[in-house]
Design an enzyme around this catalytic site. Structure first.
Site, short mmCIF file in Angstrom:
data_model
loop_
_atom_site.label_atom_id
_atom_site.label_comp_id
_atom_site.label_asym_id
_atom_site.label_seq_id
_atom_site.Cartn_x
_atom_site.Cartn_y
_atom_site.Cartn_z
N GLN A 121 0.84 -1.21 0.00
CA GLN A 121 0.00 0.00 0.00
C GLN A 121 0.87 1.25 0.00
O GLN A 121 1.61 1.48 0.96
CB GLN A 121 -0.88 0.01 1.26
N GLY A 122 0.79 2.05 -1.04
CA GLY A 122 1.57 3.30 -1.12
C GLY A 122 0.66 4.49 -0.93
O GLY A 122 0.36 5.21 -1.88
N SER A 124 0.83 6.57 2.46
CA SER A 124 1.50 7.59 3.30
C SER A 124 2.73 8.18 2.64
O SER A 124 3.46 7.49 1.93
CB SER A 124 1.94 6.97 4.63
N SER A 156 4.53 -1.15 3.96
CA SER A 156 4.75 -2.52 4.45
C SER A 156 4.85 -3.47 3.26
O SER A 156 4.09 -3.36 2.29
CB SER A 156 3.58 -2.97 5.34
N GLU A 239 -9.77 -1.78 5.26
CA GLU A 239 -8.58 -1.93 6.09
C GLU A 239 -8.93 -1.82 7.58
O GLU A 239 -8.43 -2.56 8.40
CB GLU A 239 -7.56 -0.85 5.70
#
Ligand code: FAD
Length: 377
Positions: A121-122, A124, A156, A239
């Site tokens: 997941q990109g 932040s 992550s 999420e």
């Protein structure tokens, strides 16, 4: 809301139990936490077994009860958790299922289910975490591609991912929530640099990702250009609302193990500790009920959990920290020993009130979007 199980659902439970009892003893041991390629192979291998046995789609397609039985039984049996498949299975996949085109579903969903591709997941960025809509990674059109430049942080599983659910700014002149687009970024595209970050708990859990004029086909856009904030709300509601559901069962298992350990080492004689464990037991039982409610409510509203997930995320992340604090009390000075099973989990539990949105931000979402209170800022 009826939360009891039908005879067919109980039959599903019995079949799954029997399969788990047959399958788990043959599994190899999980690779060490710093062996990322090994962990990727292991997690994908487990997903493949689920696929071959017909259980891979349970997270997405099954009725709420069947999904909950699956989570309960796999956790109780000590089956591997989703691991590196977390983003793909629990929020990128469900987002594509809800918001993608038929072609996008056909391209991305089967490899997630078959255990062939890992997602990260990109979202932040260094100055866009809680204020996610402040993100600055730019994307501009060049023919059939977007060209993307910028950087992401706390990504992550970036080191082992094939794909990234990426948020980019495509409308620099628009109000900040309206100029964002959701893209599927192939992690092997030229111009991507992944730099691992080490954590207090030891191995690199996440990474910085630098994007230097990376070309992403326009066909990889999920939702419309500049409509990415709406798609992001769908991703975040998965999420926060349902992705951690299986971990509640895992916490209940740890709690039972703590009671056994306390009986063994004499800490059980302390009534304050017994009360503490009892309170945690009640909290995790309530959280499991909330999980049932969230999954069922998501189903009732077309499959997307909505802002209610923030209530679960808030309570769960604090309960998890309390659980591992209690573990430290049970272990005494041994809690400093990194080889004890609960020590690394205690260190990583500190991050749970930050990851997927901090507690302060969940409080604001609950206040504004559920209780209808006026915006604080
Ligand atoms: C273990 C872990 C894994 C993660 N994995 C990923 C990942 O895979 N992909 C990804 O994109 N991100 C990931 N993140 C990032 C995570 O989503 C952000 O850390 C989180 O959203 C907080 O943002 P920030 O770190 O920028 O903190 P900031 O936004 O700088 O916040 C700092 C402090 O200010 C408070 N604050 C900020 N704004 C407000 C406000 N409006 N009201 C009240 N208080 C406020 C916050 O609550 C916090 O206490 C991960 C984080 C962790 C810890």
């Amino acid at each position: 809301m009826d939360l009891s199980y039908t005879p067919e659902e109980e039959e599903f439970r019995a079949r799954l139990r029997e399969w788990l009892a047959r399958t788990l003893p043959a599994l190899p041991p999980r690779p060490s936490p710093d062996d990322w390629p090994g962990r990727r192979a292991y997690d994908l291998g487990w997903q493949r077994r689920l696929y071959e046995a017909g259980y891979a789609g349970v997270h997405w397609d099954a009725t709420p009860s069947v999904r909950l039985i699956f989570l309960e039984e796999t956790e109780k049996a000590g089956a591997p958790y989703v691991g590196a498949n977390f983003v793909g299975l629990l929020h990128a996949g469900p987002t594509i299922a809800a918001e993608g085109t038929d072609a996008q579903r056909a391209r991305w969903l089967p490899p997630i289910l078959r255990g062939e591709e890992v997602w990260c997941q990109g979202f932040s960025e260094p100055e866009a975490g809680s204020d996610l809509a402040a993100l600055r990674t730019r994307a501009w059109r060049d023919g059939d591609d977007y060209v993307v430049s910028g950087s992401k942080i706390w990504t992550s599983h970036a080191e082992v991912a094939d794909w990234c659910e990426l948020l980019v700014r495509t409308g620099p002149a628009a109000p900040k929530h309206r100029g964002i687009t959701w893209l599927a970024l192939p992690m092997d595209a030229p111009g991507i640099t992944v730099r691992p970050l080490r954590t207090l708990a030891g191995p690199a859990e996440f990474a910085e990702v630098f994007l230097d004029e990376v070309r992403v086909p326009v066909a990889n856009r999920v939702g419309d250009e500049n409509d990415g904030w709406r798609v992001t709300m769908v991703t975040l509601s998965f999420e926060r609302g349902t992705a951690f559901a299986g971990e509640v069962v895992a916490c209940r298992r740890v709690l039972a193990e703590l009671a056994v350990e306390a009986r063994k080492n004499g800490r059980w004689d302390d009534p304050a500790l017994r009360r503490r464990l009892g309170r945690l037991n009640a909290e995790f039982r309530a959280l499991w009920r909330l999980t049932q409610w969230n999954v069922s409510a998501a189903e009732a509203s077309g499959g997307v959990p909505g802002a209610g997930g923030s209530v679960f995320k808030l309570r769960y992340s604090h309960a998890r920290q309390d659980l591992y604090d209690a573990a430290a009390e049970v272990l005494g000075p041994d809690c400093l020993d990194l080889d004890r099973p609960w020590t690394p989990d205690r260190l990583s539990s500190l991050a749970y009130t930050i990851a997927a949105g901090t507690s302060q931000v969940q409080h604001s979402i609950i206040a504004e979007r559920i209780l209808g209170l006026p915006k604080g800022r």
